[in-house]
Each structure stands twice: as structure tokens, then as C-alpha cells.
Design a protein around this motif. Structure first.
Motif, PDB file in Angstrom:
ATOM      1  N   PHE A   1      26.472  23.660  23.334  1.00 44.55           N
ATOM      2  CA  PHE A   1      25.273  23.488  24.148  1.00 44.55           C
ATOM      3  C   PHE A   1      23.981  23.657  23.359  1.00 44.55           C
ATOM      4  N   ALA A   2      23.966  23.174  22.146  1.00 49.77           N
ATOM      5  CA  ALA A   2      22.725  23.165  21.364  1.00 49.77           C
ATOM      6  C   ALA A   2      21.874  21.976  21.788  1.00 49.77           C
ATOM      7  N   PRO A   3      20.565  22.099  21.672  1.00 50.22           N
ATOM      8  CA  PRO A   3      19.722  20.940  21.950  1.00 50.22           C
ATOM      9  C   PRO A   3      20.051  19.794  20.980  1.00 50.22           C
ATOM     10  N   ILE A   4      19.707  18.585  21.357  1.00 45.69           N
ATOM     11  CA  ILE A   4      19.975  17.420  20.512  1.00 45.69           C
ATOM     12  C   ILE A   4      19.310  17.621  19.154  1.00 45.69           C
ATOM     13  N   ASP A   5      19.977  17.193  18.106  1.00 50.30           N
ATOM     14  CA  ASP A   5      19.507  17.277  16.723  1.00 50.30           C
ATOM     15  C   ASP A   5      19.415  18.707  16.197  1.00 50.30           C
ATOM     16  N   SER A   6      20.270  19.602  16.676  1.00 50.53           N
ATOM     17  CA  SER A   6      20.252  20.971  16.144  1.00 50.53           C
ATOM     18  C   SER A   6      21.632  21.613  16.300  1.00 50.53           C
ATOM     19  N   TRP A   7      21.856  22.653  15.519  1.00 47.28           N
ATOM     20  CA  TRP A   7      23.044  23.497  15.640  1.00 47.28           C
ATOM     21  C   TRP A   7      22.616  24.772  16.348  1.00 47.28           C
ATOM     22  N   LEU A   8      23.469  25.322  17.180  1.00 44.33           N
ATOM     23  CA  LEU A   8      23.247  26.640  17.767  1.00 44.33           C
ATOM     24  C   LEU A   8      24.207  27.569  17.035  1.00 44.33           C
ATOM     25  N   VAL A   9      23.672  28.551  16.318  1.00 44.40           N
ATOM     26  CA  VAL A   9      24.514  29.409  15.492  1.00 44.40           C
ATOM     27  C   VAL A   9      24.326  30.871  15.846  1.00 44.40           C
ATOM     28  N   LYS A  10      25.400  31.603  15.664  1.00 44.01           N
ATOM     29  CA  LYS A  10      25.415  33.058  15.799  1.00 44.01           C
ATOM     30  C   LYS A  10      25.915  33.594  14.461  1.00 44.01           C
ATOM     31  N   VAL A  11      25.117  34.427  13.822  1.00 42.35           N
ATOM     32  CA  VAL A  11      25.426  34.888  12.470  1.00 42.35           C
ATOM     33  C   VAL A  11      25.342  36.406  12.419  1.00 42.35           C
ATOM     34  N   THR A  12      26.348  37.021  11.835  1.00 43.73           N
ATOM     35  CA  THR A  12      26.310  38.453  11.559  1.00 43.73           C
ATOM     36  C   THR A  12      26.030  38.624  10.081  1.00 43.73           C
ATOM     37  N   LEU A  13      24.949  39.345   9.771  1.00 45.47           N
ATOM     38  CA  LEU A  13      24.524  39.541   8.392  1.00 45.47           C
ATOM     39  C   LEU A  13      24.678  41.002   7.979  1.00 45.47           C
ATOM     40  N   GLN A  14      25.065  41.205   6.726  1.00 50.92           N
ATOM     41  CA  GLN A  14      25.017  42.537   6.139  1.00 50.92           C
ATOM     42  C   GLN A  14      23.759  42.576   5.277  1.00 50.92           C
ATOM     43  N   ILE A  15      22.809  43.407   5.652  1.00 55.41           N
ATOM     44  CA  ILE A  15      21.541  43.528   4.947  1.00 55.41           C
ATOM     45  C   ILE A  15      21.629  44.728   4.009  1.00 55.41           C
ATOM     46  N   THR A  16      21.318  44.507   2.729  1.00 51.99           N
ATOM     47  CA  THR A  16      21.350  45.582   1.744  1.00 51.99           C
ATOM     48  C   THR A  16      19.968  45.733   1.121  1.00 51.99           C
ATOM     49  N   PRO A  17      19.208  46.774   1.538  1.00 50.46           N
ATOM     50  CA  PRO A  17      17.903  47.006   0.920  1.00 50.46           C
ATOM     51  C   PRO A  17      18.073  47.548  -0.498  1.00 50.46           C
ATOM     52  N   GLN A  18      17.070  47.319  -1.344  1.00 49.89           N
ATOM     53  CA  GLN A  18      17.121  47.914  -2.678  1.00 49.89           C
ATOM     54  C   GLN A  18      17.080  49.428  -2.515  1.00 49.89           C
ATOM     55  N   ASN A  19      17.969  50.116  -3.201  1.00 46.44           N
ATOM     56  CA  ASN A  19      18.047  51.575  -3.162  1.00 46.44           C
ATOM     57  C   ASN A  19      18.203  52.109  -1.745  1.00 46.44           C
ATOM     58  N   GLY A  20      18.970  51.414  -0.910  1.00 46.11           N
ATOM     59  CA  GLY A  20      19.166  51.843   0.468  1.00 46.11           C
ATOM     60  C   GLY A  20      20.582  51.570   0.935  1.00 46.11           C
ATOM     61  N   ALA A  21      20.903  52.093   2.108  1.00 44.80           N
ATOM     62  CA  ALA A  21      22.229  51.908   2.692  1.00 44.80           C
ATOM     63  C   ALA A  21      22.294  50.566   3.416  1.00 44.80           C
ATOM     64  N   PRO A  22      23.388  49.824   3.249  1.00 42.59           N
ATOM     65  CA  PRO A  22      23.511  48.535   3.947  1.00 42.59           C
ATOM     66  C   PRO A  22      23.708  48.733   5.452  1.00 42.59           C
ATOM     67  N   TYR A  23      23.266  47.744   6.224  1.00 43.85           N
ATOM     68  CA  TYR A  23      23.473  47.747   7.671  1.00 43.85           C
ATOM     69  C   TYR A  23      23.723  46.311   8.108  1.00 43.85           C
ATOM     70  N   THR A  24      24.237  46.137   9.329  1.00 46.09           N
ATOM     71  CA  THR A  24      24.525  44.797   9.837  1.00 46.09           C
ATOM     72  C   THR A  24      23.631  44.497  11.035  1.00 46.09           C
ATOM     73  N   THR A  25      23.352  43.220  11.209  1.00 44.14           N
ATOM     74  CA  THR A  25      22.601  42.747  12.366  1.00 44.14           C
ATOM     75  C   THR A  25      23.127  41.362  12.738  1.00 44.14           C
ATOM     76  N   THR A  26      22.981  40.997  14.002  1.00 41.32           N
ATOM     77  CA  THR A  26      23.447  39.696  14.478  1.00 41.32           C
ATOM     78  C   THR A  26      22.257  38.862  14.923  1.00 41.32           C
TER      79      THR A  26
END
Length: 112
Positions: free
Chosen positions: A45-70
Motif C-alpha cells: 500500500f505504498a503511494p504510486i512511484d514509491s516504496w513503503l519501507v520499515k527499517v530497524t537500524l543499529q546506531i553506533t555513536p562514536q565512543n558510545g553504546a549502540p542502540y536500535t531504532t525503527t
């Protein structure tokens, strides 16, 4: 009359200076990070000419603890959707995990 106009100009200048200071403060809070795609899904059910995506990312800051976000958003159909293991650099704020910004300055929307 001239004093009213002058006062309005001073107030407008003070407001724009305050906005610029807040924007600078927000920019200083962002740190360089690396994002890696943990999970990616194309949704119907994405609009015409587009993808509808759901992405889970692992974010790793410099000198920091990684965390995930969707993230859940649409993207142009000409580009391939994100794939598992794909990595890229962005700006993040570990104190506010949903505030992500690509290196180009474009804000990344987070729904979850």
C-alpha cells in the motif's frame, strides 16, 4: 510611529537570534554515528512511484553504546530499498534516539 517600527524590528531580530542559537545548540548535541541495517521490510500500500519501507537500524555513536531504532517511511521507487547489513554515516543524539540526521542535513523520520 517610527519607534513602534523600530521596536518590531528589534523584537524580530531577537527572535531570529534566539532561533539561531537553539538551532546551533541542537546541532552541537548531534554526534557522528554509524548506522547499520539490522532488518528491512517492504510494506504494501505504498503511494504510486514509491516504496513503503520499515527499517530497524543499529546506531553506533562514536565512543558510545549502540542502540536500535525503527523507521517507517516511503522512498522513491528508483532507489533500492535498504538491505540487511548495509551501513552508512549520519548524525545522532544518544540522549534522543529518534533524532537522526543524514550527513547531508536531511532529517530522518522515526515513527516508532
Amino acid at each position: 510611529m517610527k519607534s513602534v517600527i523600530a521596536a518590531a524590528i528589534v523584537i524580530a531580530g531577537a527572535t531570529s537570534a534566539t532561533d539561531a542559537a537553539h538551532a546551533q545548540g541542537a546541532r552541537e548535541a548531534l554526534r557522528p554515528c554509524t548506522a547499520r541495517v539490522v532488518y528491512s521490510e517492504e510494506l504494501p500500500f505504498a503511494p504510486i512511484d514509491s516504496w513503503l519501507v520499515k527499517v530497524t537500524l543499529q546506531i553506533t555513536p562514536q565512543n558510545g553504546a549502540p542502540y536500535t531504532t525503527t523507521l517507517h517511511d516511503r522512498m522513491p521507487w528508483q532507489g533500492p530499498p535498504p538491505r540487511r547489513g548495509q551501513a552508512f554515516r549520519l548524525w545522532c543524539d544518544p540522549a534522543n534516539p529518534n533524532h537522526l540526521q543524514l550527513a547531508s542535513g536531511v532529517a530522518v523520520k522515526s515513527v516508532f
